[in-house]
Motif scaffolding. Structure first.
Motif, PDB file in Angstrom:
ATOM      1  N   LEU A 143       1.917   4.790  -0.228  1.00  0.00           N
ATOM      2  CA  LEU A 143       0.825   5.726  -0.488  1.00  0.00           C
ATOM      3  C   LEU A 143       1.258   7.128  -0.073  1.00  0.00           C
ATOM      4  CD1 LEU A 143      -2.132   6.081  -1.411  1.00  0.00           C
ATOM      5  CD2 LEU A 143      -2.820   5.750   0.989  1.00  0.00           C
ATOM      6  N   LYS A 146      -0.082  10.562   0.528  1.00  0.00           N
ATOM      7  CA  LYS A 146      -1.419  11.091   0.807  1.00  0.00           C
ATOM      8  C   LYS A 146      -1.452  12.618   0.802  1.00  0.00           C
ATOM      9  CE  LYS A 146      -3.511   9.080   4.268  1.00  0.00           C
ATOM     10  NZ  LYS A 146      -3.709   8.541   5.646  1.00  0.00           N
ATOM     11  N   ASN A 189      -4.004  11.061  -3.704  1.00  0.00           N
ATOM     12  CA  ASN A 189      -3.384  10.006  -2.899  1.00  0.00           C
ATOM     13  C   ASN A 189      -2.735   9.021  -3.874  1.00  0.00           C
ATOM     14  OD1 ASN A 189      -4.421  11.074  -0.444  1.00  0.00           O
ATOM     15  ND2 ASN A 189      -6.374  10.062  -0.826  1.00  0.00           N
ATOM     16  N   LEU A 242      -0.846   6.026  -5.125  1.00  0.00           N
ATOM     17  CA  LEU A 242      -0.501   4.675  -4.701  1.00  0.00           C
ATOM     18  C   LEU A 242       0.548   4.094  -5.652  1.00  0.00           C
ATOM     19  CD1 LEU A 242      -1.017   2.241  -2.820  1.00  0.00           C
ATOM     20  CD2 LEU A 242      -2.841   1.528  -4.410  1.00  0.00           C
ATOM     21  N   LYS A 302      -6.283   4.122  -1.320  1.00  0.00           N
ATOM     22  CA  LYS A 302      -6.925   4.088  -0.001  1.00  0.00           C
ATOM     23  C   LYS A 302      -5.976   3.653   1.110  1.00  0.00           C
ATOM     24  CE  LYS A 302     -10.791   5.215  -1.972  1.00  0.00           C
ATOM     25  NZ  LYS A 302     -11.272   6.615  -1.862  1.00  0.00           N
ATOM     26  N   SER A 303      -5.125   2.682   0.819  1.00  0.00           N
ATOM     27  CA  SER A 303      -4.234   2.195   1.868  1.00  0.00           C
ATOM     28  C   SER A 303      -3.013   1.533   1.231  1.00  0.00           C
ATOM     29  CB  SER A 303      -4.959   1.195   2.769  1.00  0.00           C
ATOM     30  OG  SER A 303      -5.331   0.037   2.032  1.00  0.00           O
ATOM     31  N   ALA A 304      -1.952   1.426   2.024  1.00  0.00           N
ATOM     32  CA  ALA A 304      -0.719   0.784   1.570  1.00  0.00           C
ATOM     33  C   ALA A 304       0.085   0.365   2.787  1.00  0.00           C
ATOM     34  CB  ALA A 304       0.096   1.727   0.691  1.00  0.00           C
ATOM     35  N   LYS A 305       1.077  -0.460   2.556  1.00  0.00           N
ATOM     36  CA  LYS A 305       1.926  -0.910   3.658  1.00  0.00           C
ATOM     37  C   LYS A 305       2.654   0.273   4.293  1.00  0.00           C
ATOM     38  CE  LYS A 305       5.262  -4.477   4.886  1.00  0.00           C
ATOM     39  NZ  LYS A 305       6.056  -5.639   4.399  1.00  0.00           N
ATOM     40  N   GLU A 346       2.500   4.468   4.419  1.00  0.00           N
ATOM     41  CA  GLU A 346       1.696   5.642   4.092  1.00  0.00           C
ATOM     42  C   GLU A 346       2.379   6.888   4.633  1.00  0.00           C
ATOM     43  OE1 GLU A 346      -2.323   5.199   5.386  1.00  0.00           O
ATOM     44  OE2 GLU A 346      -2.630   3.283   4.345  1.00  0.00           O
ATOM     45  N   ASP A 397       1.775  11.097   4.940  1.00  0.00           N
ATOM     46  CA  ASP A 397       0.889  12.252   4.772  1.00  0.00           C
ATOM     47  C   ASP A 397       1.731  13.444   4.322  1.00  0.00           C
ATOM     48  OD1 ASP A 397      -0.949  14.300   4.871  1.00  0.00           O
ATOM     49  OD2 ASP A 397      -1.874  13.619   6.740  1.00  0.00           O
TER      50      ASP A 397
END
Length: 417
Positions: free
Chosen positions: A4, A6, A23, A25, A37-40, A42, A44
Motif C-alpha cells: 500500500l 499511502k 492510497n 493498493l 485501506k491496509s496491506a501487508k 505499507e 507513507d
C-alpha cells in the motif's frame, strides 16, 4: 505480498486519481484499489509524487564488450535509481547485437527491477552494407531495429529494412547524420565552434538525412523513427511529414532540452554529446515540438564512458554522457517551460506507443509499473552517490533538485535510500 502506497500525489492524465492524493493498493503485481485501506507492507509517501513507470528508448549498457564502463547489472541499478522500470538497449556493443542469441542474452539479463527490451542491429557489423536476419531477430524478441549511434547511411539498406519490417509492427530507428558532413566534427557548427577553434557539425547533417529518409518512407511504407532529433529544421520536416500521414515518430534526448553549444565554453568534455548540443533557437524548437506532439518521446541517451575516453583534449574525447540517474532533475528543470504532465507522458506512454506496446495507467486492474519521486529533494552527483561505473555527467559535483524515491515493477518494489 500486498503493498500500500499511502498519501501519494498521482500524476497520470489517464488515471481517475490524477492530481489527487491516493492510497494505491497493489496485489500480485496489479493495482487493485486507488483508495486502499491496509496491506501487508505499507509505505507513507506524503510529499511524494507517483507516475506510471518510466520507459527509456535509448540506453547503452556496454554489455557485451565494454563492461568496465557499464554492464547489465550496474545499468539496471542506475536505471532503477533514476525511476525507470523499462529500458530499450541499443545494439552498438562489441560485438553488436545482430543474432538471435545476442537478443536472448540481453533479454535474459533483465530482472524484476527493470525489464529490458532490445533494439537489434539493422546491418551486419553495423557497417551499413548487408541486412541482418530481421525476421529471426524479431522472433527472438527484438522490438526495433537500428545501428545505434551509427546512421543508416545506405539508402538501399534503409529501403529494404522498411519493406521487411512493414508487417512486423516494429520501427526502423535512424540516427540522422550525414556521415561525410559529420566526420571529424566535435560540436555544433556556429559562433561558438568558431570561437573555440573546434570543427563543427552543421544542422544540415541532420536535415539532409531526414529529408532523404522521408522520401524513402513515402515510397516504401513502414514505420520510421528518428532518434534524438536536435535541430529546429529537423523538427519542422518531421512535423510536415506527419501531417501528410506518414508513419513517422521521433524522440529527443533529455540533455538537448537543457544544454546548448554555449555550454561548451569551458571545454568540459562532459558536454560533448552525440548529436551535438545546438543553439538556443534549436533548443526552443525542441521544446515547442514536445508541446505540439511532433516529438513523441524523451530518451536518456545514456552513454557511459571511462575516464581515459573523457579526460582528453575536447577534440580527442569521445561524445556521450551518463544520464539515467539524473533524469528526474533534468526533467524537472524542463518543466519550467512545459507542463510536467506532458513531460511524464513523453517518458511513459510515448516510448510504449512507438514500440507498439500496451499503454500504462494508474487504475484498478492495471499492471503496477510505477515511479515514485520527491520533486523538492536536493542532492549532489559525486563519487558517493553515483551508481554507474562511469562518471561522465555534465551534472558531476553539482547540486540538483528532484530525487527518485523508488519504483514498483509488478510484484517487485524498491524504495531508494
Amino acid at each position: 505480498m500486498s503493498l500500500l502506497l499511502k498519501n501519494v500525489l498521482v500524476l497520470d492524465t489517464n488515471s481517475p486519481a490524477h492530481q489527487q492524493q491516493a492510497n494505491i493498493l497493489i496485489e500480485k503485481g496489479l493495482i487493485t484499489s486507488l483508495n486502499g485501506k491496509s496491506a501487508k507492507k505499507e509505505i507513507d509517501l506524503k510529499g511524494h509524487q507517483l507516475s506510471c513507470g518510466w520507459f527509456d528508448l535509448n540506453a547503452n549498457f556496454n554489455d557485451p564488450g565494454n563492461e568496465h564502463r557499464e554492464d547489465i547489472e550496474s545499468g539496471i541499478k542506475v536505471a532503477q535509481s533514476g525511476g525507470f522500470t523499462d529500458v530499450c538497449l541499443t545494439p552498438d556493443t562489441s560485438p553488436p547485437i545482430e543474432s538471435k542469441s545476442d537478443v536472448n542474452y540481453l533479454i535474459r539479463k533483465g530482472n524484476n527491477a527493470v525489464e529490458l527490451y532490445v533494439s537489434a542491429a539493422i546491418s551486419e557489423g553495423l557497417n551499413g552494407e548487408g541486412l541482418t536476419e530481421i525476421l529471426d531477430l524479431n522472433d527472438a524478441g527484438a522490438v526495433s531495429f537500428s545501428d545505434g549511434d551509427k546512421p543508416i547511411w545506405n539508402a538501399e539498406l534503409l529501403l529494404k529494412a522498411l519493406q521487411y519490417t512493414k508487417n512486423l509492427n516494429t520501427p526502423v530507428i535512424q540516427n540522422a547524420r550525414e556521415v561525410n558532413i559529420s566526420r571529424n566534427t566535435h560540436m555544433h557548427e556556429g559562433r561558438m565552434s568558431t570561437n573555440l577553434g573546434l570543427r563543427g557539425e552543421p544542422s544540415l547533417s541532420e536535415e539532409l538525412i531526414i529529408q532523404r529518409d522521408i522520401e524513402i518512407l513515402r515510397y516504401s511504407g513502414g514505420h520510421l523513427h528518428f532518434s534524438r532529433v536536435s535541430s529546429a529544421k529537423g523538427v519542422d520536416l518531421i512535423k510536415r511529414a506527419k501531417k501528410e500521414g506518414l508513419y513517422i515518430t521521433c524522440d529527443v534526448a533529455i540533455h538537448h532540452l537543457i544544454f546548448t553549444d554555449d555550454s561548451i565554453g569551458e571545454f568540459d568534455t562532459n558536454f560533448k554529446s552525440l548529436p551535438p548540443y545546438r543553439t538556443e533557437k534549436d533548443r526552443k524548437a525542441l521544446i515547442k515540438g514536445l508541446k505540439e506532439d511532433v516529438i513523441d518521446a524523451i530518451c536518456s541517451n545514456h552513454r557511459p564512458l571511462d575516464q581515459e575516453s573523457k579526460q582528453l583534449e575536447f577534440d580527442l574525447a569521445e561524445p556521450g554522457n551518463i544520464s539515467l540517474q539524473t533524469f528526474l532533475p533534468a526533467l524537472l528543470s524542463v518543466s519550467k517551460e512545459i507542463s510536467l504532465d506532458i513531460l511524464i507522458d513523453k517518458v511513459v506512454n510515448g516510448p510504449r506507443s512507438i514500440l507498439n506496446l500496451q499503454p500504462a495507467s494508474i487504475d484498478v486492474g492495471q499492471e503496477a509499473k510505477l515511479t515514485i519521486f520527491d520533486p523538492k529533494a536536493k542532492w549532489t552527483l559525486n563519487d558517493s552517490t553515483n551508481i554507474s561505473k562511469s562518471r561522465n555527467s555534465p551534472f558531476w559535483n553539482k547540486e540538483v533538485e528532484g530525487k527518485v524515491a523508488g519504483t514498483v515493477n509488478r510484484s517487485y518494489f524498491k524504495i531508494n535510500k
